[in-house]
Design an enzyme around this catalytic site. Structure first.
Site, PDB file in Angstrom:
ATOM      1  CD  GLU A 192       2.725   2.185   6.553  1.00 49.68           C
ATOM      2  OE1 GLU A 192       3.248   3.250   6.164  1.00 49.68           O
ATOM      3  OE2 GLU A 192       2.947   1.087   6.016  1.00 49.68           O
ATOM      4  N   GLY A 229      -8.907   5.858  21.778  1.00 41.78           N
ATOM      5  CA  GLY A 229      -7.768   4.951  21.703  1.00 41.78           C
ATOM      6  C   GLY A 229      -7.849   4.081  20.461  1.00 41.78           C
ATOM      7  CD  GLU A 249      -4.304  -4.921   6.851  1.00 40.06           C
ATOM      8  OE1 GLU A 249      -4.677  -4.378   7.897  1.00 40.06           O
ATOM      9  OE2 GLU A 249      -3.231  -4.649   6.295  1.00 40.06           O
ATOM     10  NE  ARG A 265      -3.717   2.275   2.414  1.00 40.42           N
ATOM     11  CZ  ARG A 265      -4.645   2.497   3.345  1.00 40.42           C
ATOM     12  NH1 ARG A 265      -4.725   1.705   4.383  1.00 40.42           N
ATOM     13  NH2 ARG A 265      -5.489   3.501   3.238  1.00 40.42           N
TER      14      ARG A 265
END
Length: 214
Positions: free
Chosen positions: A90, A70, A123, A51
């Protein structure tokens, strides 16, 4: 005054909560995963991560959510010397840095090098905002190992979608730039990709800056 009914409800809720906690711990133990709070300073983005594009506005929105609530889903990392390299998450890592977080919940796992790239690709392809040419290149990588039907199952996409992206992967870089910039539709890009790279290059040189008028 506390009634038997209300006491029973509270006991039932407490039992359900306890069961969920036990189930969570047993599941983590069974698959060997444990969530750790790792220092963000010890986490490194993977330079081979497929990506390449991140929406800055979406990152800002996620960082605001992380400031308030959070990180709700841990990232996945692998050990590399004294540090950890990101395998999945990421975007959460970048948003956490924007939110000036010192630590981030992480799951540390061991991967073979080939497995890392495959996990990252799958993913990324399961997201909804993947840039089409980036998507095409990733699916082309998977096609060396899997048939289109298997790729479609893994991604939850139709086989026709996978085959279209495989065709799009045949575009030369010049035309891919047009698709990325929104100057060329995916269907037109797929049609152009049917030509050999040399023929595409001739088309590109012939069109030049006149492409936008087509």
């Amino acid at each position: 005054m506390t009634t038997k009914a209300s006491t029973g409800i509270k006991n039932g809720e407490a039992t359900a909560t306890m069961k969920n906690e036990v189930k969570k711990k047993l599941t983590q133990s069974a698959i060997g995963l444990q969530v750790q709070e790792l220092s963000i300073g010890r986490i490194i983005p993977d330079p081979m991560q497929p990506r390449k594009t991140f929406n800055e506005e979406a990152l800002k929105q996620l960082s605001e959510s992380i400031e308030e609530h959070g990180v709700l889903q841990p990232i996945t990392v692998r050990k590399s010397g004294k540090d950890y390299v990101i395998v999945m998450g990421e975007r959460r890592y970048r948003a956490s840095k924007l939110a000036k977080k010192k630590t981030i919940p992480s799951i540390v796992r061991a991967f073979d090098n080939n497995d890392v790239l495959e996990v990252q690709i799958i993913e990324n392809l399961q997201r909804q905002d993947v840039e089409p040419t980036e998507e095409a290149e990733a699916i082309a990588y998977l096609s060396d190992k899997y048939a289109p039907s298997e790729i479609s199952k893994r991604l939850g996409r139709t086989e026709n979608f996978v085959r279209q992206r495989l065709k799009l992967a045949g575009l030369i870089e010049g035309f891919k730039a047009f698709v990325r910039n929104g100057e060329m539709t995916i269907s037109l890009g797929t049609a152009v990709a049917l030509y050999e790279p040399e023929e595409q290059q001739m088309m590109l040189e012939t069109m030049g800056e006149e492409f936008n008028a087509l």
